[in-house]
Design a protein around this motif. Sequence first.
Motif, short mmCIF file in Angstrom:
data_model
loop_
_atom_site.label_atom_id
_atom_site.label_comp_id
_atom_site.label_asym_id
_atom_site.label_seq_id
_atom_site.Cartn_x
_atom_site.Cartn_y
_atom_site.Cartn_z
N PHE A 168 0.37 26.03 -13.16
CA PHE A 168 -0.71 25.47 -12.35
C PHE A 168 -1.84 24.98 -13.25
CE2 PHE A 168 -4.82 26.01 -10.20
CZ PHE A 168 -4.62 25.22 -9.08
N GLN A 169 -2.23 25.79 -14.22
CA GLN A 169 -3.32 25.39 -15.10
C GLN A 169 -2.91 24.26 -16.04
OE1 GLN A 169 -5.69 29.16 -16.31
NE2 GLN A 169 -3.76 29.94 -15.45
N ALA A 170 -1.64 24.24 -16.44
CA ALA A 170 -1.14 23.13 -17.26
C ALA A 170 -1.16 21.82 -16.47
CB ALA A 170 0.27 23.43 -17.75
N THR A 171 -0.85 21.91 -15.17
CA THR A 171 -0.88 20.72 -14.32
C THR A 171 -2.30 20.20 -14.19
OG1 THR A 171 1.03 21.50 -13.07
CG2 THR A 171 -0.34 19.82 -12.03
N LEU A 172 -3.26 21.09 -14.00
CA LEU A 172 -4.66 20.67 -13.99
C LEU A 172 -5.03 20.04 -15.33
CD1 LEU A 172 -6.55 23.65 -12.30
CD2 LEU A 172 -6.07 21.41 -11.30
N GLY A 173 -4.59 20.67 -16.42
CA GLY A 173 -4.93 20.20 -17.75
C GLY A 173 -4.37 18.84 -18.10
N VAL B 98 3.20 25.68 -7.43
CA VAL B 98 2.08 24.94 -8.02
C VAL B 98 1.57 23.88 -7.06
CG1 VAL B 98 1.44 23.31 -9.85
CG2 VAL B 98 2.75 25.36 -10.41
N MET B 99 2.48 23.10 -6.48
CA MET B 99 2.09 22.03 -5.56
C MET B 99 1.42 22.60 -4.31
SD MET B 99 2.85 18.95 -6.72
CE MET B 99 3.18 17.88 -5.32
N THR B 100 1.94 23.72 -3.81
CA THR B 100 1.35 24.33 -2.63
C THR B 100 -0.05 24.85 -2.93
OG1 THR B 100 3.54 24.93 -1.81
CG2 THR B 100 1.67 26.10 -0.87
N GLY B 101 -0.23 25.42 -4.11
CA GLY B 101 -1.56 25.87 -4.51
C GLY B 101 -2.55 24.72 -4.58
N LEU B 102 -2.12 23.61 -5.14
CA LEU B 102 -2.98 22.42 -5.20
C LEU B 102 -3.35 21.96 -3.79
CD1 LEU B 102 -1.17 20.44 -8.03
CD2 LEU B 102 -3.51 21.30 -8.14
N ASP B 103 -2.37 21.97 -2.89
CA ASP B 103 -2.65 21.50 -1.54
C ASP B 103 -3.58 22.46 -0.79
OD1 ASP B 103 -2.08 19.41 0.41
OD2 ASP B 103 -1.13 21.00 1.59
N LEU B 104 -3.43 23.77 -1.02
CA LEU B 104 -4.36 24.73 -0.41
C LEU B 104 -5.79 24.46 -0.85
CD1 LEU B 104 -2.47 28.15 -0.72
CD2 LEU B 104 -3.18 27.05 1.41
N LEU B 105 -5.96 24.20 -2.15
CA LEU B 105 -7.28 23.93 -2.67
C LEU B 105 -7.82 22.60 -2.13
CD1 LEU B 105 -9.65 24.67 -4.48
CD2 LEU B 105 -8.36 23.77 -6.44
N ARG B 106 -6.96 21.60 -2.06
CA ARG B 106 -7.38 20.29 -1.51
C ARG B 106 -7.89 20.43 -0.09
NH1 ARG B 106 -5.53 16.48 1.91
NH2 ARG B 106 -3.68 17.72 2.40
N GLU C 213 0.65 4.36 -6.26
CA GLU C 213 1.92 4.68 -6.91
C GLU C 213 1.74 5.68 -8.04
OE1 GLU C 213 5.73 4.89 -7.10
OE2 GLU C 213 4.97 3.26 -5.85
N ASN C 214 0.63 5.57 -8.77
CA ASN C 214 0.42 6.42 -9.94
C ASN C 214 -0.51 7.59 -9.67
OD1 ASN C 214 2.07 4.90 -11.73
ND2 ASN C 214 0.47 3.36 -11.86
N ASN C 215 -0.77 7.88 -8.42
CA ASN C 215 -1.64 8.98 -8.07
C ASN C 215 -0.84 10.29 -8.07
OD1 ASN C 215 -3.94 10.30 -7.27
ND2 ASN C 215 -4.11 9.32 -5.29
N SER C 216 -1.52 11.42 -7.92
CA SER C 216 -0.85 12.72 -7.83
C SER C 216 -1.75 13.68 -7.09
CB SER C 216 -0.52 13.27 -9.22
OG SER C 216 -1.71 13.66 -9.89
N LEU C 217 -1.16 14.75 -6.59
CA LEU C 217 -1.92 15.77 -5.88
C LEU C 217 -2.93 16.42 -6.83
CD1 LEU C 217 -2.34 17.21 -3.23
CD2 LEU C 217 -0.40 18.69 -3.76
N ARG D 183 0.87 -1.18 0.00
CA ARG D 183 0.00 0.00 0.00
C ARG D 183 0.91 1.22 0.00
NH1 ARG D 183 -4.25 0.04 4.74
NH2 ARG D 183 -4.86 -1.84 3.58
N VAL D 184 0.63 2.17 -0.89
CA VAL D 184 1.43 3.38 -0.99
C VAL D 184 0.64 4.57 -0.46
CG1 VAL D 184 2.57 4.99 -2.57
CG2 VAL D 184 2.76 2.52 -2.96
N LEU D 185 1.22 5.27 0.51
CA LEU D 185 0.62 6.49 1.08
C LEU D 185 1.41 7.69 0.56
CD1 LEU D 185 0.25 5.42 4.83
CD2 LEU D 185 -1.23 4.85 2.90
N ARG D 186 0.71 8.75 0.19
CA ARG D 186 1.36 9.92 -0.39
C ARG D 186 1.19 11.12 0.54
NH1 ARG D 186 2.36 8.38 -5.79
NH2 ARG D 186 3.25 10.45 -6.14
N PHE D 187 2.28 11.90 0.67
CA PHE D 187 2.31 13.03 1.59
C PHE D 187 2.86 14.28 0.89
CE2 PHE D 187 2.62 9.16 3.97
CZ PHE D 187 1.83 9.34 5.08
N TYR D 188 2.27 15.43 1.21
CA TYR D 188 2.79 16.70 0.72
C TYR D 188 2.90 17.67 1.89
CZ TYR D 188 3.56 21.13 -1.40
OH TYR D 188 4.13 22.34 -1.70
N GLY D 189 3.98 18.48 1.85
CA GLY D 189 4.16 19.50 2.88
C GLY D 189 5.11 19.09 3.98
#
Length: 413
Positions: free
Chosen positions: A287-292, A400-408, A257-261, A182-188
């Motif tokens: 940021f918008q390219a990452t969403l796209g 970009v990653m921090t913005g994604l995490d704020l929204l999450r 493993e193949n997930n992302s923020l 099982r893979v757990l993912r962490f940001y921050g």
Amino acid sequence: MKAEIIAVGTEILLGQINNTNTTFLAQELAGLGIEVYYQSVVGDNPRRLEEVLRLADQRSDLIVLCGGLGPTDDDLTKQVTAKHVGQELVADERGYQNLLAFFEKRERPMTENNRLQALVFKDGESLQNSTGLAVGIFYQSESGKSYLLLPGPPNELEPMFFNEAIPLLQRHFQSDERLISRVLRFYGIGESELVTKLADLIKQQTNPTLASYAKPNEVTLRLTVSTLDEGQGKQKLDQMEKEILERVGDYFYGYGENNSLAQVVVDLLKRKQKTVSAAESLTAGSFQATLGSISGVSEVYSGGFVTYSETTKSQFLKLDSEMLKKYGTVSKECAEAMALQARKLAGSDFALSFTGVAGPDSLEGHKAGTVWIGLATEDGVESHLYHFARDRNYIRNSAVMTGLDLLRRKLIK
């Protein structure tokens, strides 16, 4: 079982690209209970590749080769290995049809050398390529040696390994014991801080085991249990996960493993039927390219703004020029105004803004790495100041990653 990984490619020997495939394969094979005893790198040279194969035969049961399955003259892995094991190369029908469809869709003629990518061993098993054209191969010789041939590009090798190679290896090398991961993912949180908080769990681990892996701007933990009973194994993983999240759960964002923020954020937006827009300065649309890059994002994102200069901030977002002159573009006031206007003009539920200094030079008296991120919602607007380090691209990616995490975090409240 003794396994060996052979990375093929002169560009690896010359240091032109990093050998990330070997790291990935060693980790994944270990998760399957297959121990890697040897690793080697060989250039695109048939004689030297043959020498490495002969040596591997003497000491390993499973030989995994990555790279050299493409259509160019220096892609010789398949041909050299086929000759080494005495196998005829034949066309894989499914792989060949994928080739034809690829060139037909792009309205380009298929050159003869591209057919090489669909060739496989006559008595081997084919591994289909969901993200490229080169077909993988698995072959077991009469002497009991097993050969697994995988493409070189990581974006082709990794999906092929997960989707095709793992089920195949589990089928051929069956054991009463099962390895469940099982893979757990962490940001921050950085890897060093994460393992410090989990030090006693890591030190005392027996079964399940726990391993951390640093990724760009995030950390993953792989939990692996060896078990005769799948239900009992999952219970052990549940217990270990519970202990981990009690300590660092605030940084946990998802599994796999193949997930992302970005994927998690898009999924949350879909589930809650909310939309997002953005106004970007220093990130210049990243940021918008990452969403796209996430499939199905059009359900929750219709567009946004890239306003790199003070002039475009005024023109595109209708920001007050006097406010910009008074506070500057690298400011709380600018970030909040950008977010509010992006939300208003795009008609979205959420809007993020990014303004700051990517570097290497300072701007408006602020050093490189100074970043303001704004987040506008129906309840108003908030802004956050960050000081990122390292080079220009790392600063932009961190934003970009921090913005994604704020929204999450806002979405799961």
